[in-house]
Design an enzyme around this catalytic site. Structure first.
Site, PDB file in Angstrom:
ATOM      1  CB  CYS A  66      -1.058  -0.105   1.001  1.00 45.85           C
ATOM      2  SG  CYS A  66      -2.118   1.206   1.489  1.00 45.85           S
TER       3      CYS A  66
ATOM      4  CG  HIS B  63      -5.466  -1.329  -2.409  1.00 49.04           C
ATOM      5  ND1 HIS B  63      -4.512  -0.923  -3.008  1.00 49.04           N
ATOM      6  CD2 HIS B  63      -5.078  -0.838  -1.193  1.00 49.04           C
ATOM      7  CE1 HIS B  63      -3.429  -0.181  -2.453  1.00 49.04           C
ATOM      8  NE2 HIS B  63      -4.049  -0.289  -1.180  1.00 49.04           N
TER       9      HIS B  63
ATOM     10  CG  ASP C 163      -5.902  -1.010  -6.198  1.00 48.72           C
ATOM     11  OD1 ASP C 163      -6.418   0.130  -5.933  1.00 48.72           O
ATOM     12  OD2 ASP C 163      -4.553  -1.167  -5.522  1.00 48.72           O
TER      13      ASP C 163
END
Length: 265
Positions: free
Chosen positions: A145, A234, A202
């Site tokens: 991330c 994601h 995502d």
């Protein structure tokens, strides 16, 4: 020292027990440490096999939620494989995100963290590893991330690195004084090859930006590689969250280890 970011899951993401992976510390040295980093010591979590080493080194760069229990578990996963792994708390000067319950509150802190500060703190972590049984001639970095973007940046910064693996890290963005460049602008300056692992679903990292990065790498003649899991969202590696996708996560972990071994980490 405030260790709350190192001792539990983030308040904003309570764990989903059904998929949660827990790695014990049997056979490991593991725990919280202080790393001298320029203006102050920063807290970190580390783990390594028992014994003096030298062990190859992996820097683990936190998610936007900080160094919480999942990141600590990832550190132990590496240590079980023979690595000395460290996850430094890279927000400590700006604030503690562990008790915050909304992503908007967390972003208010994270967006004040300068890239230059992060690079220096990762350098300090690498220095600590060298002094504590780590073989920095076999050093890699991986991040998730927020840490995925940082992985790309660190691969352009640190010549000692052998390889990096970026999990769904942002690739493009507006330049600011704190974040002057993004990975797509650094494709021609990477000092170590990076494997980028991305999700086709995502919502925060459009596939066109992945393709933009792929084109920039090709133009630079760089040996980095991008892999997309078409059905993954994601944070598909985050086993403590509903976003976890077991098949993609396990395949990504295998690809990561192969990438590190291929490049001497």
């Amino acid at each position: 020292m405030n260790n709350s970011t190192l001792t539990s899951f983030a308040a904003a993401t309570p764990p989903v027990q059904a998929t949660l992976i827990t790695t014990d510390a049997a056979g490991l040295q593991a725990g919280e440490i202080q790393i001298p980093a320029g203006d102050r010591d920063i807290p970190a979590y580390w783990a390594a096999p028992e014994g003096n080493g030298p062990h190859p080194v992996i820097l683990v760069v936190q998610e936007i939620f900080g160094v919480h229990e999942h990141i600590k578990d990832v550190v132990r996963r590496f240590a079980k494989l023979g690595y000395l792994a460290i996850a430094p708390d890279l927000y400590v000067r700006q604030g503690d995100v562990s008790g915050l319950e909304s992503i908007d509150e967390i972003r208010k802190i994270v967006f004040t963290v300068p890239d230059q500060q992060v690079m220096a703190d990762l350098d300090a972590s690498l220095d600590w590893a060298q002094q504590h049984g780590g073989d920095v001639s076999r050093a890699g970095v991986t991040g998730f991330c927020w840490g995925g973007r940082i992985t790309w940046l660190y691969a352009a910064h640190q010549p000692k690195l052998k390889a990096g693996v970026a999990w769904y890290g942002k690739l493009v963005g507006d330049s600011t004084s704190l974040m002057p460049q993004h990975p797509v602008q650094l494709a021609s300056r990477l000092k170590a090859p990076v494997l980028g692992l991305y999700g086709g679903q995502d919502q925060g990292i459009p596939l066109e930006t992945v393709e933009q990065m792929r084109a920039a790498l090709a133009q630079a003649g760089d040996s980095s590689s991008l892999h997309v899991y078409p059905d993954a969202p994601h944070a598909f590696y985050a086993d403590y969250r509903p976003s976890y996708r077991k098949e993609a996560a396990e395949d990504g972990w295998r690809r990561m280890l192969d990438w590190f071994r291929q490049h001497g980490v």
